[in-house]
Design a protein around this motif. Sequence first.
Motif, PDB file in Angstrom:
ATOM      1  N   LYS A  42       0.819  -1.218   0.000  1.00 17.55           N
ATOM      2  CA  LYS A  42       0.000   0.000   0.000  1.00 17.55           C
ATOM      3  C   LYS A  42       0.846   1.258   0.000  1.00 17.55           C
ATOM      4  O   LYS A  42       0.667   2.150  -0.828  1.00 17.55           O
ATOM      5  N   SER A  43       1.783   1.330   0.976  1.00 17.35           N
ATOM      6  CA  SER A  43       2.604   2.549   1.076  1.00 17.35           C
ATOM      7  C   SER A  43       3.459   2.720  -0.162  1.00 17.35           C
ATOM      8  O   SER A  43       3.658   3.846  -0.631  1.00 17.35           O
ATOM      9  N   THR A  44       3.948   1.614  -0.698  1.00 21.07           N
ATOM     10  CA  THR A  44       4.769   1.695  -1.906  1.00 21.07           C
ATOM     11  C   THR A  44       3.962   2.322  -3.044  1.00 21.07           C
ATOM     12  O   THR A  44       4.464   3.184  -3.770  1.00 21.07           O
ATOM     13  N   MET A 157      -2.854  10.037   1.883  1.00 21.23           N
ATOM     14  CA  MET A 157      -2.855   9.820   3.338  1.00 21.23           C
ATOM     15  C   MET A 157      -2.465   8.384   3.631  1.00 21.23           C
ATOM     16  O   MET A 157      -3.091   7.448   3.139  1.00 21.23           O
ATOM     17  N   ASP A 158      -1.401   8.232   4.428  1.00 19.03           N
ATOM     18  CA  ASP A 158      -0.905   6.888   4.741  1.00 19.03           C
ATOM     19  C   ASP A 158      -1.158   6.567   6.201  1.00 19.03           C
ATOM     20  O   ASP A 158      -0.445   7.043   7.079  1.00 19.03           O
ATOM     21  N   GLU A 159      -2.193   5.801   6.470  1.00 16.09           N
ATOM     22  CA  GLU A 159      -2.583   5.394   7.826  1.00 16.09           C
ATOM     23  C   GLU A 159      -2.558   6.577   8.797  1.00 16.09           C
ATOM     24  O   GLU A 159      -1.949   6.501   9.861  1.00 16.09           O
ATOM     25  N   PRO A 160      -3.247   7.684   8.460  1.00 13.71           N
ATOM     26  CA  PRO A 160      -3.107   8.881   9.284  1.00 13.71           C
ATOM     27  C   PRO A 160      -3.751   8.749  10.662  1.00 13.71           C
ATOM     28  O   PRO A 160      -3.492   9.572  11.528  1.00 13.71           O
TER      29      PRO A 160
END
Length: 368
Positions: A42-44, A157-160
Amino acid sequence: MARVQFENIYKRFGKVEVVHDVSFDIKDKEFMVLVGPSGCGKSTCLRMVAGLEEPSEGQIYIGDRMVNGVDPKDRDIAMVFQNYALYPHMTVFDNMAFGLKLRHFPKAQIQKRVEEAAATLGLENLLKRKPKELSGGQRQRVALGRAIVREAQVFLMDEPLSNLDAKLRVETRANIIKLHQSIQTTTIYVTHDQVEAMTMGDRIAVLNGGVIQQLGTPQELYDRPSNMFVAGFIGTPGMNFFPGAKVVAEGDTTKIVLDGMGQVEVPADYAKIARDAAGKELTFGIRPSHLEDAALVGEDSQRSSIDGTVDVVENLGNELQVYLTAGGKNIIATLDSRSRVVAGNKVKLYVENDRMHLFDTATGEAFF
Ligand SMILES: Nc1ncnc2c1ncn2[C@@H]1O[C@H](COP(=O)(O)OP(=O)(O)O)[C@@H](O)[C@H]1O
Ligand SMILES: [Mg+2]
């Protein structure tokens, strides 16, 4: 604002391929969630939109522009991370203004944008405070504010919410949805939490092992999961699976027979598909909320039911969450609170047969 497209994106770190042929088309103003277990890529994917990683293959578009090779600062995106470290010595105002100052925005414009963002996020009265004088939720809103003032084309937004406690997470989740409704910036939101995905996403892409398993609206993923991974991942508690299901045709009737447990009549719409699948190893699937205490249901329960033994009953007031053993397997049923099931007793569970699923055990793919 802009659409975001991935065209056949691959990402390798050395020899290890972590994203395999991912394509999607996020519409202008859409709130798209990428959800999947830890390490699924996901983050990638998000970092490739941001320009913090370059794809090994494939094209990324923001608006009409292919952004491969474009510097992050020239992509017109704003990002909110899980670790949204604010500058501790700066006020809320200065934290929010910092990125604009770096970009040499005129003072009056900075003032206007920060004040507008603060109003949107309910931070008007906190602008003079330092981060240590804020609650966790307020700090998270400042981090959002820092992104909003940029007036970027796309929010990433990454796991904010993952650093917030459960109650605050629910509150901030609602804040982010409201924020999106008011400013409507195209957003890509990454989370491992399927409840967040279901409650926030216009559409959701479920990732596993660097592969998109399914992309659709929350309701589509819930009603028509395309494989066992999605079926088990979306919805709480997860779907019950019964391997070793047999399709039996008797005249006009088609049934799924679960050895030693019961049988379920296949609705007419699915009958042909079920009969065609009969030669394969099959897994039957039913969600906990699509089971009911047969004692509360009329005649229908005779044709489609499963026998089990009750292990534990959790009374949630509005419903019972019941843990059972059926055919040697642990399953969960969400029953009406009027049910009188008791731990240790046998129970007949009615199966809402038009909500059933059938999977190819070998591939996990859904027939329906
Ligand atoms: N810079 C990197 N170098 C090598 N491997 C990486 C790097 N970044 C991520 N990975 C690997 O890629 C996979 C996907 O990581 P990531 O996108 O962070 O997953 P997620 O955000 O879904 O938890 C993981 O196996 C991770 O270890
Ligand atoms: Mg991640």
